[in-house]
Design a protein around this motif. Sequence first.
Motif, mmCIF file in Angstrom:
data_model
loop_
_atom_site.group_PDB
_atom_site.id
_atom_site.type_symbol
_atom_site.label_atom_id
_atom_site.label_comp_id
_atom_site.label_asym_id
_atom_site.label_seq_id
_atom_site.Cartn_x
_atom_site.Cartn_y
_atom_site.Cartn_z
ATOM 1 N N ARG A 78 -3.180 9.212 -9.979
ATOM 2 C CA ARG A 78 -2.871 10.441 -9.246
ATOM 3 C C ARG A 78 -2.329 11.426 -10.271
ATOM 4 O O ARG A 78 -2.001 11.030 -11.389
ATOM 5 C CB ARG A 78 -1.850 10.174 -8.142
ATOM 6 N N THR A 144 -2.235 6.465 -1.556
ATOM 7 C CA THR A 144 -3.118 6.971 -2.603
ATOM 8 C C THR A 144 -4.570 6.624 -2.345
ATOM 9 O O THR A 144 -5.430 7.488 -2.365
ATOM 10 C CB THR A 144 -2.697 6.427 -3.985
ATOM 11 N N ALA A 183 -8.240 4.496 -6.481
ATOM 12 C CA ALA A 183 -7.952 5.865 -6.069
ATOM 13 C C ALA A 183 -8.906 6.233 -4.942
ATOM 14 O O ALA A 183 -8.471 6.561 -3.840
ATOM 15 C CB ALA A 183 -8.093 6.838 -7.234
#
Length: 189
Positions: A78, A144, A183
């Motif tokens: 991130r 996330t 992700a």
Amino acid sequence: MLGTTAATVVGASTMGSFAPEAAAGQRRPLDVEAGAHDPNFIEGRITGLRKGMLMVTSSDRSMHRIHLTGATSVWKLRPTSSDAAKVGDGLYARGVRMPDGTLAADAVWLNIVNLQVHITSIGRNVMHLDHHGDRIVGHVVAGTTAAVYNSTPAVSDLSLLQVGKHAQVIGAWRPDTNEVDLATVYAAA
């Protein structure tokens, strides 16, 4: 590093998007021939850290110095800060060469991977993946990890992912392991 690597980070610059997906499709400056070395792009592993500077050894064993500033966009699963960089991390960096040979980085992607996988099993917070015969453990990271189904916007609901199906995953490799923090998972629903 794991398999084929590449590089959602918010922002844009005159050199293009900072999104992790952008590292895969790096735009070359007009003066760099297709297939030629781009002097403004570095890949490798971090071998040393000094305040605001990363020492990196590329896969061809060449050594580089990458200067980070407050304006450098850093991605490690991130958007983050340069403090997230650790010795042993893999990286891709894009920026501008300075007269002393250092790269003044606009964007740095740490441990990024972009893999075409086959989903072999799904657990509560983990997915087991096959990447060209290599077993990979994909860790679901609360807050996330997201999925994109059939090119729709990313959602946190992973319930439509299916064992036996193919997917593309972008994530952050855990150096020297077969593990990836996920992700984004791109899949058909």
